[in-house]
Motif scaffolding. Structure first.
Motif, PDB file in Angstrom:
ATOM      1  N   LEU A 147     -32.770  -1.522  23.320  1.00  0.00           N
ATOM      2  CA  LEU A 147     -33.829  -0.509  23.360  1.00  0.00           C
ATOM      3  C   LEU A 147     -34.822  -0.744  24.492  1.00  0.00           C
ATOM      4  O   LEU A 147     -35.723   0.072  24.709  1.00  0.00           O
ATOM      5  CB  LEU A 147     -34.588  -0.502  22.020  1.00  0.00           C
ATOM      6  N   GLU A 148     -34.668  -1.880  25.183  1.00  0.00           N
ATOM      7  CA  GLU A 148     -35.581  -2.277  26.263  1.00  0.00           C
ATOM      8  C   GLU A 148     -37.013  -2.411  25.751  1.00  0.00           C
ATOM      9  O   GLU A 148     -37.979  -1.938  26.355  1.00  0.00           O
ATOM     10  CB  GLU A 148     -35.495  -1.292  27.439  1.00  0.00           C
ATOM     11  N   VAL A 149     -37.112  -3.073  24.593  1.00  0.00           N
ATOM     12  CA  VAL A 149     -38.414  -3.365  23.984  1.00  0.00           C
ATOM     13  C   VAL A 149     -38.587  -4.883  23.921  1.00  0.00           C
ATOM     14  O   VAL A 149     -37.746  -5.584  23.360  1.00  0.00           O
ATOM     15  CB  VAL A 149     -38.510  -2.776  22.562  1.00  0.00           C
ATOM     16  N   THR A 150     -39.671  -5.387  24.512  1.00  0.00           N
ATOM     17  CA  THR A 150     -40.003  -6.799  24.412  1.00  0.00           C
ATOM     18  C   THR A 150     -41.221  -6.937  23.513  1.00  0.00           C
ATOM     19  O   THR A 150     -42.291  -6.425  23.843  1.00  0.00           O
ATOM     20  CB  THR A 150     -40.311  -7.417  25.791  1.00  0.00           C
ATOM     21  N   PRO A 151     -41.075  -7.580  22.358  1.00  0.00           N
ATOM     22  CA  PRO A 151     -42.228  -7.755  21.473  1.00  0.00           C
ATOM     23  C   PRO A 151     -43.360  -8.491  22.178  1.00  0.00           C
ATOM     24  O   PRO A 151     -43.115  -9.397  22.987  1.00  0.00           O
ATOM     25  CB  PRO A 151     -41.668  -8.590  20.315  1.00  0.00           C
ATOM     26  N   THR A 152     -44.581  -8.116  21.871  1.00  0.00           N
ATOM     27  CA  THR A 152     -45.724  -8.837  22.441  1.00  0.00           C
ATOM     28  C   THR A 152     -45.999 -10.117  21.658  1.00  0.00           C
ATOM     29  O   THR A 152     -46.553 -11.077  22.192  1.00  0.00           O
ATOM     30  CB  THR A 152     -46.976  -7.938  22.464  1.00  0.00           C
ATOM     31  N   ALA A 153     -45.615 -10.131  20.388  1.00  0.00           N
ATOM     32  CA  ALA A 153     -45.710 -11.337  19.551  1.00  0.00           C
ATOM     33  C   ALA A 153     -44.674 -11.203  18.444  1.00  0.00           C
ATOM     34  O   ALA A 153     -44.304 -10.088  18.063  1.00  0.00           O
ATOM     35  CB  ALA A 153     -47.111 -11.488  18.961  1.00  0.00           C
ATOM     36  N   MET A 154     -44.201 -12.336  17.921  1.00  0.00           N
ATOM     37  CA  MET A 154     -43.185 -12.259  16.865  1.00  0.00           C
ATOM     38  C   MET A 154     -43.198 -13.536  16.021  1.00  0.00           C
ATOM     39  O   MET A 154     -43.540 -14.614  16.503  1.00  0.00           O
ATOM     40  CB  MET A 154     -41.795 -12.012  17.458  1.00  0.00           C
ATOM     41  N   ILE A 155     -42.796 -13.365  14.749  1.00  0.00           N
ATOM     42  CA  ILE A 155     -42.714 -14.477  13.797  1.00  0.00           C
ATOM     43  C   ILE A 155     -41.689 -14.080  12.736  1.00  0.00           C
ATOM     44  O   ILE A 155     -41.449 -12.889  12.525  1.00  0.00           O
ATOM     45  CB  ILE A 155     -44.110 -14.733  13.168  1.00  0.00           C
ATOM     46  N   ASP A 156     -41.067 -15.063  12.084  1.00  0.00           N
ATOM     47  CA  ASP A 156     -40.159 -14.690  10.992  1.00  0.00           C
ATOM     48  C   ASP A 156     -40.894 -14.810   9.661  1.00  0.00           C
ATOM     49  O   ASP A 156     -41.880 -15.537   9.536  1.00  0.00           O
ATOM     50  CB  ASP A 156     -38.862 -15.502  11.010  1.00  0.00           C
ATOM     51  N   ILE A 157     -40.435 -14.060   8.659  1.00  0.00           N
ATOM     52  CA  ILE A 157     -41.123 -14.014   7.372  1.00  0.00           C
ATOM     53  C   ILE A 157     -40.460 -15.000   6.426  1.00  0.00           C
ATOM     54  O   ILE A 157     -39.520 -14.678   5.710  1.00  0.00           O
ATOM     55  CB  ILE A 157     -41.129 -12.587   6.793  1.00  0.00           C
TER      56      ILE A 157
ATOM     57  N   LYS B  83     -46.815   2.175  23.756  1.00  0.00           N
ATOM     58  CA  LYS B  83     -45.959   2.999  24.632  1.00  0.00           C
ATOM     59  C   LYS B  83     -44.474   2.834  24.292  1.00  0.00           C
ATOM     60  O   LYS B  83     -43.647   3.661  24.685  1.00  0.00           O
ATOM     61  CB  LYS B  83     -46.207   2.665  26.105  1.00  0.00           C
ATOM     62  N   ASP B  84     -44.134   1.777  23.529  1.00  0.00           N
ATOM     63  CA  ASP B  84     -42.736   1.574  23.137  1.00  0.00           C
ATOM     64  C   ASP B  84     -42.384   2.236  21.805  1.00  0.00           C
ATOM     65  O   ASP B  84     -41.252   2.126  21.331  1.00  0.00           O
ATOM     66  CB  ASP B  84     -42.421   0.068  23.039  1.00  0.00           C
ATOM     67  N   PHE B  85     -43.339   2.927  21.200  1.00  0.00           N
ATOM     68  CA  PHE B  85     -43.105   3.499  19.874  1.00  0.00           C
ATOM     69  C   PHE B  85     -41.910   4.452  19.861  1.00  0.00           C
ATOM     70  O   PHE B  85     -41.077   4.413  18.950  1.00  0.00           O
ATOM     71  CB  PHE B  85     -44.350   4.230  19.365  1.00  0.00           C
ATOM     72  N   ASP B  86     -41.816   5.312  20.884  1.00  0.00           N
ATOM     73  CA  ASP B  86     -40.724   6.292  20.911  1.00  0.00           C
ATOM     74  C   ASP B  86     -39.350   5.624  20.948  1.00  0.00           C
ATOM     75  O   ASP B  86     -38.357   6.202  20.484  1.00  0.00           O
ATOM     76  CB  ASP B  86     -40.881   7.243  22.099  1.00  0.00           C
ATOM     77  N   LYS B  87     -39.279   4.412  21.493  1.00  0.00           N
ATOM     78  CA  LYS B  87     -37.997   3.702  21.594  1.00  0.00           C
ATOM     79  C   LYS B  87     -37.503   3.217  20.223  1.00  0.00           C
ATOM     80  O   LYS B  87     -36.295   3.102  20.009  1.00  0.00           O
ATOM     81  CB  LYS B  87     -38.125   2.494  22.538  1.00  0.00           C
ATOM     82  N   ILE B  88     -38.437   2.931  19.320  1.00  0.00           N
ATOM     83  CA  ILE B  88     -38.034   2.403  18.011  1.00  0.00           C
ATOM     84  C   ILE B  88     -38.155   3.438  16.905  1.00  0.00           C
ATOM     85  O   ILE B  88     -37.671   3.218  15.795  1.00  0.00           O
ATOM     86  CB  ILE B  88     -38.855   1.153  17.629  1.00  0.00           C
TER      87      ILE B  88
ATOM     88  N   ASP C 164     -29.217  -9.615  14.915  1.00  0.00           N
ATOM     89  CA  ASP C 164     -28.966  -8.236  15.339  1.00  0.00           C
ATOM     90  C   ASP C 164     -30.209  -7.567  15.899  1.00  0.00           C
ATOM     91  O   ASP C 164     -30.118  -6.695  16.771  1.00  0.00           O
ATOM     92  CB  ASP C 164     -28.417  -7.416  14.164  1.00  0.00           C
ATOM     93  N   ILE C 165     -31.384  -7.993  15.434  1.00  0.00           N
ATOM     94  CA  ILE C 165     -32.631  -7.382  15.912  1.00  0.00           C
ATOM     95  C   ILE C 165     -32.926  -7.801  17.351  1.00  0.00           C
ATOM     96  O   ILE C 165     -33.375  -6.986  18.164  1.00  0.00           O
ATOM     97  CB  ILE C 165     -33.802  -7.753  14.990  1.00  0.00           C
ATOM     98  N   VAL C 166     -32.677  -9.062  17.668  1.00  0.00           N
ATOM     99  CA  VAL C 166     -32.861  -9.527  19.053  1.00  0.00           C
ATOM    100  C   VAL C 166     -31.976  -8.710  19.988  1.00  0.00           C
ATOM    101  O   VAL C 166     -32.410  -8.272  21.063  1.00  0.00           O
ATOM    102  CB  VAL C 166     -32.550 -11.030  19.166  1.00  0.00           C
ATOM    103  N   GLU C 167     -30.726  -8.484  19.560  1.00  0.00           N
ATOM    104  CA  GLU C 167     -29.795  -7.689  20.373  1.00  0.00           C
ATOM    105  C   GLU C 167     -30.244  -6.229  20.442  1.00  0.00           C
ATOM    106  O   GLU C 167     -30.170  -5.599  21.507  1.00  0.00           O
ATOM    107  CB  GLU C 167     -28.392  -7.798  19.778  1.00  0.00           C
ATOM    108  N   LEU C 168     -30.726  -5.692  19.321  1.00  0.00           N
ATOM    109  CA  LEU C 168     -31.176  -4.302  19.274  1.00  0.00           C
ATOM    110  C   LEU C 168     -32.366  -4.077  20.201  1.00  0.00           C
ATOM    111  O   LEU C 168     -32.405  -3.093  20.959  1.00  0.00           O
ATOM    112  CB  LEU C 168     -31.561  -3.934  17.837  1.00  0.00           C
ATOM    113  N   LEU C 169     -33.342  -4.968  20.152  1.00  0.00           N
ATOM    114  CA  LEU C 169     -34.536  -4.816  20.984  1.00  0.00           C
ATOM    115  C   LEU C 169     -34.178  -4.857  22.472  1.00  0.00           C
ATOM    116  O   LEU C 169     -34.764  -4.144  23.286  1.00  0.00           O
ATOM    117  CB  LEU C 169     -35.567  -5.895  20.644  1.00  0.00           C
ATOM    118  N   LYS C 170     -33.199  -5.682  22.797  1.00  0.00           N
ATOM    119  CA  LYS C 170     -32.755  -5.751  24.187  1.00  0.00           C
ATOM    120  C   LYS C 170     -32.124  -4.419  24.602  1.00  0.00           C
ATOM    121  O   LYS C 170     -32.398  -3.902  25.693  1.00  0.00           O
ATOM    122  CB  LYS C 170     -31.751  -6.894  24.360  1.00  0.00           C
TER     123      LYS C 170
END
Length: 348
Positions: free
Chosen positions: A229-239, A302-307, A221-227
């Motif tokens: 919100l038009e936010v592309t993570p600069t880096a990502m990893i799962d916990i 600059k993407d802070f307001d989107k999330i 759901d997060i991958v879909e949500l970020l799309k």
């Protein structure tokens, strides 16, 4: 309903390998257009067109990664898929197919494997992935499960661990520590049962954290949500290994430092109360517990307001220059260096 005290048990040798695979996978349907051929030939055939392909494999071993004294086989099948899908979503990709290989000892009848595959099937249907192949073989030491997950993503959307920059915000999904505390509850009840086999554990107060351990949910759901919100993570990893280990991975791969704020780490009230009951520090549990399968990622400021204000996402820190190292800013305002104390499958 009266429980059947003598359920039917079908020995695996009655079927043989090919009939076993056919039996266990007969109800799996193909749902992705990219799957041209699934189970039933020498190899699966995929048509991924102009997308980039991502793959991840995990091996789960009985006695190391799971304990069947409290892990139902259906839950195990589901969780085994989640572990792999989580790695695909951590690339900001969409999971499309899996392969499943198992090694199983003769103490498992066919009906046990049916339960395992029922969990796998539930996962494939819930997350819209196709089972396209795998292998079965015998084992002298219990049950081993190896799953490979395949996913697709556009080249410009893939999130590697290496893209974080100083001043990027550090964001985590959901809440942390639940899976570890769920494991503590299950291990305690197992110890009680060994002493008194007639005892019936009351797990209701711990429902949330026990479910976090036995039936985690990968964050598709997060991958879909970020799309959206038009936010592309600069880096990502799962916990999977604990928050501190994953932050250190991002810092190392991206050549940056980090300031994590202790008071920003999201903790469910159930986790906090369980930590108090077990006399464990909740921050330590979040940092080192692991198996939460939440996503940890960085975004440009600059993407802070989107999330901002999104209930699924929490900003827990920011990236700094590599020379400053990876630190946690405590509630009292002091800084302590982060250390990797997450899961180590090779420790004695």
């Amino acid at each position: 309903m009266i429980e059947d005290k003598d359920p039917k048990k079908t020995a695996l040798q009655e079927l043989g390998e090919f009939q076993l695979i056919k039996h266990l996978t007969k109800d799996f349907a193909i749902t992705n257009a990219s799957t041209l051929k699934g189970i039933g030939d020498d190899a699966a055939v995929l048509d991924l067109k102009d997308k980039k392909t991502v793959l991840s494999t995990d091996l789960l071993v009985e006695g190391i990664h799971f304990d069947l004294s409290y892990m139902p086989l259906k839950h195990l099948g589901y969780k085994a898929v989640m572990v792999n899908l989580s790695d695909i979503y951590a690339m900001n990709a969409v999971a499309t197919q899996i392969t499943v290989s198992i090694a199983v000892s003769n103490r498992f009848p066919l009906e046990a494997l049916e339960e395992l595959y029922a969990g796998i099937e539930l996962a494939t249907k819930s997350f819209n992935v196709d089972l396209i192949g795998g292998d079965t073989t015998s084992s002298k030491t219990g049950l081993l499960i190896s799953i490979t997950a395949i996913g697709v993503a556009n080249d410009n959307e893939i999130a590697y661990r290496s893209g974080a920059k100083p001043h990027d915000l550090l964001v985590v999904t959901g809440d942390l520590g639940g899976a570890y505390m769920g494991l503590q509850v299950l291990e305690r009840e197992k110890a009680v049962f060994k002493v008194n086999p007639n005892s019936q554990p009351d797990l209701e107060p711990y429902t949330y954290i026990v479910e976090r351990q036995l039936k985690p949910e990968a964050r598709k759901d997060i991958v879909e949500l970020l799309k959206q919100l038009e936010v592309t993570p600069t880096a990502m990893i799962d916990i999977s290994d604990g928050l501190s280990s994953e932050i250190l991975h991002l810092c190392e791969q991206s050549n940056v430092g980090c300031d994590l704020y202790e008071d920003k780490i999201p903790l469910d009230p159930t986790v906090i109360s369980a930590c108090e009951e077990f006399s464990i520090d909740s921050t330590l549990v979040a940092l080192s517990g692991g198996e939460d399968y939440e996503l940890l990622f960085t975004i440009d400021q600059k993407d802070f307001d989107k999330i901002k204000g999104n209930p699924n996402l929490t900003v827990i820190g920011h990236m700094t220059d590599a020379s400053l190292g990876a630190n946690m800013v405590t509630r009292s305002g002091s800084k302590i260096g982060l250390t990797a104390q997450g899961w180590n499958s090779f420790k004695e």
